[in-house]
Design a protein around this motif. Sequence first.
Motif, PDB file in Angstrom:
ATOM      1  N   ARG A 143     -11.274   6.095  -3.574  1.00 19.25           N
ATOM      2  CA  ARG A 143      -9.827   6.322  -3.639  1.00 19.25           C
ATOM      3  C   ARG A 143      -9.472   7.508  -4.536  1.00 19.25           C
ATOM      4  N   PHE A 190      -3.627   0.446  -7.039  1.00 21.97           N
ATOM      5  CA  PHE A 190      -3.728   0.998  -5.687  1.00 21.97           C
ATOM      6  C   PHE A 190      -2.925   0.112  -4.722  1.00 21.97           C
ATOM      7  N   GLU A 215     -15.768   1.519  -4.170  1.00 20.37           N
ATOM      8  CA  GLU A 215     -14.412   1.449  -3.613  1.00 20.37           C
ATOM      9  C   GLU A 215     -13.421   2.224  -4.472  1.00 20.37           C
ATOM     10  N   ASP A 221      -3.591   0.454  -0.890  1.00 20.91           N
ATOM     11  CA  ASP A 221      -4.943   0.240  -0.399  1.00 20.91           C
ATOM     12  C   ASP A 221      -5.776  -0.435  -1.486  1.00 20.91           C
TER      13      ASP A 221
END
Length: 274
Positions: free
Chosen positions: A234, A166, A230, A169
């Motif tokens: 995503r 990622f 988290e 991010d």
Amino acid sequence: MNASPGDRVFSGSIPQYYQRYMVPLVFQPYAADIAARTAALRPAAVLEIAAGTGVVTRQLADQLPESTAIVATDLNPAMLEQAQALGTGRAVTWRQADALRLPFEDQAFDAVVCQFGYMFLPDKAAAFAEARRVLRPGGTFLFNVWDRIEDNVFADTVEQALARLFPGDPPKFMSRIPHGYYDAAVIGADLARAGFSGRQALETIAFESRADTPQTAAIAYCQGTPLRNEIEARGADMLEQAVHVATDALHARYGAGPIAGKIQAHVITAPRSA
């Protein structure tokens, strides 16, 4: 760093993965250590904060005499349910509680113990003040926190792998929360603000984390901690891919398995002098 709403959420299947994978990977040796330190204090009543699935609780139940009352608390009901399902060798009182607002009378305990919980709290000094409030004069506050992520190599490897997955991010839960509260000066200042005026001790302890395969360690971090929240934020379908890239990174660095790597934490002892 700023916390996110999911940082303190251990729900869904996270408690089961936490107990199956994370406890033997990183928590067990520190649980035995902090329980032994507690037993050496010979307390009559012990409060455990952030008990999770009960890894320290079970050690306390084994190492403390039957006459010592043990109250084990956690913010997350799902974690307490898992702890109670596993059980302890003797009677323990389980209670859902927020460390920032403990539902206990002043000066109710001889020892307050917490394993790897205070990193999650938004106001550490306020939580320490609550621990002090429920301690009797002469009682002891005993807790541990992880050292920086660079000294906890499996966590560091997984976080770096996910940063590549990622790049725009990267998930930073591990360095932001579990490994984000390691500065001895900051910890000492927070304790002082909470009213702990006596001599404090901070000891840094390293152990070796072991997993039978790289995938076992990857699953532990990606599915047995709020890092999972988290990852799934995503993309609902990203968890399997995250485990895959973390497995590959651990394999590349440590081999096919069994694998071993350094873990390191601080153990803090703070007496209540008055």
